[in-house]
Design an enzyme around this catalytic site. Sequence first.
Site, mmCIF file in Angstrom:
data_model
loop_
_atom_site.group_PDB
_atom_site.id
_atom_site.type_symbol
_atom_site.label_atom_id
_atom_site.label_comp_id
_atom_site.label_asym_id
_atom_site.label_seq_id
_atom_site.Cartn_x
_atom_site.Cartn_y
_atom_site.Cartn_z
ATOM 1 C CD GLU A 150 26.815 -25.826 22.044
ATOM 2 O OE1 GLU A 150 27.314 -25.396 23.119
ATOM 3 O OE2 GLU A 150 26.698 -25.129 21.030
ATOM 4 C CB CYS A 184 29.510 -22.468 23.055
ATOM 5 S SG CYS A 184 27.931 -21.780 22.571
#
Length: 395
Positions: A150, A184
Site C-alpha cells: 500500500e 497516505c
Amino acid sequence: REAVDFCRYYALLARRHFAQPEELPGPTGESNRLQLAGRGPFACISPWNFPLSIFVGQVAAAFAAGNAVVAKPAEQTPLVGALAVRLLRESGVPADALAFLPGRGETVGAALVAEPRTAGVCFTGSTATARAIQRSLAAREGPLVPLIAETGGLNAMLVDSSALAEQVVADVLASAFDSAGQRCSALRVLCLQEEIAPRVIEILAGATAELRMGDPARLSTDVGPVIDADALEMLQRHAARMEREAQRLCEAKLPAELAGGLFFAPRAYELASLEGIDREVFGPILHVVRFRSSELEAMVDAINAKGYGLTMGIHSRIEETVERVRRRARVGNLYVNRNMIGATVGVQPFGGEGLSGTGPKAGGPHYLFRFATERTFTVNTAAAGGNAALLSSAG
C-alpha cells in the site's frame, strides 16, 4: 483503537475461513475441500505515520493466516514498534513466531526482502520503495512470493457548483491538513468547478489563517510538526517551486517560537492545470485547480492518467454527477460529501491500485487470503466406500 480493530477483525476472518476446510461442490461420488495455510515467514515493513496501527495490522494479518513474522518498523519510529512487540509477546504470542528487526530500509529492509527464507512481504510506504522491493523479489532464486503493498496517492477531491461551500472547506481542512498532511489518504489536489471556486477559496483562506500550530498533545492545536528534517526540507523545496509556478491562495500562521522546529505552515496554491503536479507531496500543501462543468469527465481522466489510485472525494448534491465520477474513477476508496481520511477497519477497507498499491485492501474481507496458500483435497468417495465394504467383508 485501529490497532485493536485490526486484531479483532482478522481474528474473526481467521475463525471464519481458516479454522476448518471449506467444502466445495462437485460431482456425485466426490468430496472436495479447500484448506488455507500459511506461506511461511512474512516480512512486515511498516511506515512511520501510523507507527502502531499499521505495524500491528500487518503483524496480526500475517499471524491470522498462519505465518511467523519478522517485523521491521520505520526507522523514524522504532520505539513504538518495540513496545507493540513487547505487548504482543506478553499477551501470548510465541517469541519464536515474532522477530523484531529495526533498522534502515536500504540496509536492514533490503536484506530482509532478499533473504531466501522470506515467504512474503507486506509493505506500506512510498511507491519508489515498493518498486525496489518488487525488483528485489523478482531477482531472487527459488519460490515466487507475494508482495502486498500500500503506497501513496495523488488524492483529489472534485467539487461541483451544487456543493455546500462551508461543508467543502471543513472537509478540505481535515483531509489536507490533519496530521500535518502526513496520511497516505490525505487530500493533495482540490478540483473546483469554476462557478463555486471563488466562494470556496474565500472561506478556505479564512479558515486556514485560523489554524493553530503547536504541540499536538494540546487540545488547542490543529496542526503539529512534520516527521523529520528531511520531510521539512522537501516541503520547503516544493513550496519554493510553487511560489514560482503557481499562485498562493492562503497560508496558516507559523508562530515565531516554532520557527526553529520541524513545523511547516499549511498552505494552498492554485495551478493552471494538473500538469503542474505529478507526484505525491507528503505534507500540508494543497494544490487547487479549476474546471468547467463540461470538463468533469476530462478532469477525472486527467487524474486517472497520473497513475495513482488511492483515495478520491466528491462533493455534489446531484446524484447523477456522483455516479458519473464513480463509474470513471480508478481509485481504491471514493468518498462522497465527507472528508477523505479515517477509513474504518471492516467498514472501509483501505488500499489503492496502480501506483498506489497491489491490493487486497487492509481491513477488508479479502486481505488474509493473500497471506495464505490454498490447497485442494479431492476424494473419490465411491471408491473409498467400496474399499471400506471390501475390507469389512474380508475381516
